[in-house]
Design an enzyme around this catalytic site. Structure first.
Site, short mmCIF file in Angstrom:
data_model
loop_
_atom_site.label_atom_id
_atom_site.label_comp_id
_atom_site.label_asym_id
_atom_site.label_seq_id
_atom_site.Cartn_x
_atom_site.Cartn_y
_atom_site.Cartn_z
N ASN A 10 12.31 -20.13 3.75
CA ASN A 10 11.00 -20.11 4.40
C ASN A 10 10.35 -21.47 4.16
O ASN A 10 9.84 -21.73 3.08
CB ASN A 10 10.15 -18.98 3.79
CG ASN A 10 8.73 -18.97 4.36
OD1 ASN A 10 8.45 -19.64 5.35
ND2 ASN A 10 7.85 -18.22 3.72
N TRP A 11 10.42 -22.30 5.17
CA TRP A 11 9.87 -23.66 5.02
C TRP A 11 8.34 -23.68 5.01
O TRP A 11 7.74 -24.68 4.66
CB TRP A 11 10.37 -24.57 6.16
CG TRP A 11 11.82 -24.93 6.09
CD1 TRP A 11 12.76 -24.45 5.21
CD2 TRP A 11 12.50 -25.88 6.92
NE1 TRP A 11 13.98 -25.03 5.46
CE2 TRP A 11 13.86 -25.91 6.52
CE3 TRP A 11 12.10 -26.69 7.99
CZ2 TRP A 11 14.80 -26.74 7.13
CZ3 TRP A 11 13.05 -27.51 8.60
CH2 TRP A 11 14.38 -27.53 8.17
N LYS A 12 7.71 -22.60 5.47
CA LYS A 12 6.26 -22.55 5.61
C LYS A 12 5.78 -23.74 6.46
O LYS A 12 6.50 -24.18 7.35
CB LYS A 12 5.58 -22.53 4.24
CG LYS A 12 6.20 -21.49 3.30
CD LYS A 12 5.41 -21.24 2.07
CE LYS A 12 6.15 -20.27 1.17
NZ LYS A 12 5.36 -19.83 0.04
N HIS A 98 4.44 -11.92 5.90
CA HIS A 98 4.44 -12.71 4.66
C HIS A 98 3.07 -12.59 3.99
O HIS A 98 2.05 -12.50 4.69
CB HIS A 98 4.77 -14.17 4.98
CG HIS A 98 5.03 -14.97 3.74
ND1 HIS A 98 4.01 -15.49 2.98
CD2 HIS A 98 6.18 -15.28 3.12
CE1 HIS A 98 4.55 -16.11 1.93
NE2 HIS A 98 5.87 -16.00 1.99
N GLU A 100 1.18 -14.67 2.74
CA GLU A 100 0.21 -15.70 3.18
C GLU A 100 -0.42 -15.32 4.52
O GLU A 100 -1.60 -15.58 4.77
CB GLU A 100 0.90 -17.07 3.24
CG GLU A 100 1.22 -17.58 1.83
CD GLU A 100 2.47 -18.44 1.72
OE1 GLU A 100 2.94 -18.96 2.75
OE2 GLU A 100 2.97 -18.59 0.59
N GLU A 170 8.43 -9.44 -2.19
CA GLU A 170 7.90 -10.68 -2.75
C GLU A 170 6.62 -10.38 -3.52
O GLU A 170 5.53 -10.34 -2.94
CB GLU A 170 7.58 -11.67 -1.63
CG GLU A 170 8.78 -12.03 -0.78
CD GLU A 170 8.59 -13.38 -0.11
OE1 GLU A 170 9.44 -14.24 -0.32
OE2 GLU A 170 7.59 -13.58 0.59
N GLY A 176 5.49 -19.12 -5.34
CA GLY A 176 5.02 -20.49 -5.51
C GLY A 176 4.39 -20.75 -6.86
O GLY A 176 3.73 -21.77 -7.06
N SER A 216 9.73 -17.63 -6.31
CA SER A 216 10.26 -18.63 -7.24
C SER A 216 11.75 -18.49 -7.52
O SER A 216 12.20 -18.71 -8.65
CB SER A 216 9.44 -18.62 -8.54
OG SER A 216 8.07 -18.91 -8.26
N GLY A 237 11.03 -20.03 -0.77
CA GLY A 237 10.09 -21.02 -0.27
C GLY A 237 10.42 -22.40 -0.80
O GLY A 237 11.29 -23.10 -0.28
N GLY A 238 9.75 -22.79 -1.87
CA GLY A 238 9.85 -24.15 -2.42
C GLY A 238 11.27 -24.69 -2.53
O GLY A 238 11.55 -25.81 -2.07
C1 PEP Z 1 7.94 -17.27 -0.13
O1 PEP Z 1 6.82 -17.65 0.13
O2 PEP Z 1 8.58 -16.59 0.69
C2 PEP Z 1 8.49 -17.65 -1.43
C3 PEP Z 1 9.32 -16.84 -1.99
O3 PEP Z 1 8.06 -18.84 -1.98
P1 PEP Z 1 8.58 -19.51 -3.35
O4 PEP Z 1 10.09 -19.41 -3.33
O5 PEP Z 1 8.10 -20.94 -3.26
O6 PEP Z 1 7.99 -18.75 -4.47
#
Ligand code: PEP
Length: 254
Positions: A10-12, A98, A100, A170, A176, A216, A237-238
């Site tokens: 997930n590049w956001k 998601h 967010e 999640e 994050g 994470s 994500g990250g």
């Molecule tokens: C996400 O937002 O889907 C996610 C899991 O982010 P991160 O891996 O950065 O915690």
């Protein structure tokens, strides 16, 4: 039957076009040995969908996802993107709900039910996100909270429709933050989610649904988390913005 195991990126709202192109090239040049039940799904920003789609063409096991779609089929909804548009350009997956989107764009379970329906109408696989905030986890009521998210956004589906869904658990406190749920916490919730599905749709159906963990996930912890019986990969994500890290996560799929 082995459930589909998925490493989803997930590049956001990150990366310029040139950076996106570099990351795709770096990701795709690494050779991974895939089994037929393993997939990589890249959820890139809308403006990069065509680019990502053309890059993965001919790469078995790689798929492209959008990060959202709208509740309506088409019309005067300036700035929105329909499921039909995504289907028409060959996109296979779409992230729905998601945290967010829920938090910053006020997407409720009822709105998300409409989005799931719309995605399925246009043959997109929804990656439906659920997960509890920290205060719910601290109060110990995460199981009922997350079950309600499934009930209110997915239980309108028929058995045949439900089988096309991917779920991502999640926990918001782990997104994050660098604070990963332990593999035990992930397994416990994934088993609970599968039971929630089984109670409504039957165990055989529940056993076919891929449930990804997100929060994470890194190259260093993916193997441990993915090794649990009810964890079918991750939504990342990250760490998905760094080719080497995401490559390690791909290699951690079981
Ligand atoms: C996400 O937002 O889907 C996610 C899991 O982010 P991160 O891996 O950065 O915690």
């Amino acid at each position: 039957m082995m459930r589909q195991q998925i490493a989803a990126a997930n590049w956001k709202m990150n990366l310029t076009y040139a950076q996106a192109e570099d990351l795709l090239d770096n990701l795709l040049q690494d050779s991974h040995t895939f089994q037929p039940h393993q997939s990589v799904v890249l959820a890139v920003p809308f403006p990069y969908l065509s680019l990502a789609k053309s890059k993965v063409t001919g790469k078995a096991n790689f798929f492209v996802a959008a990060q959202n779609c709208y509740t309506q089929k088409s019309g005067a909804y300036t700035g929105e993107t329909s499921a039909e548009m995504l289907q028409s350009m060959g996109i296979e997956f779409v992230i729905i709900g998601h945290s967010e989107r829920r938090e910053y764009f006020n997407e409720t379970n009822a709105i998300l039910a409409e989005k799931v329906n719309m995605a399925l109408t246009y043959s997109l696989t929804p990656i439906f996100c659920c997960g509890e905030p920290l205060q719910i986890r601290e109060a110990g009521t995460q199981n009922s909270y997350v079950a309600a998210q499934l009930e209110e956004s997915l239980f309108q589906l028929s058995v045949e429709q439900l089988k096309k869904i991917v779920i991502a658990y999640e926990p918001i406190w782990a997104i994050g933050t660098g604070k990963t749920a332990t593999a035990d916490q992930a397994q416990e919730m994934h088993a609970h989610l599968r039971k929630t599905l089984a109670d409504q749709y039957g165990q055989d159906v529940a056993d076919t649904i891929s449930i990804l963990y997100g929060g994470s996930v890194k190259g260093s912890n993916a193997k441990d988390i993915f090794s649990r019986p009810d964890v079918d990969g991750g939504l990342v994500g990250g760490a998905s913005l760094v080719a080497a890290d995401f490559g390690q996560i791909i290699d951690a799929l079981k």
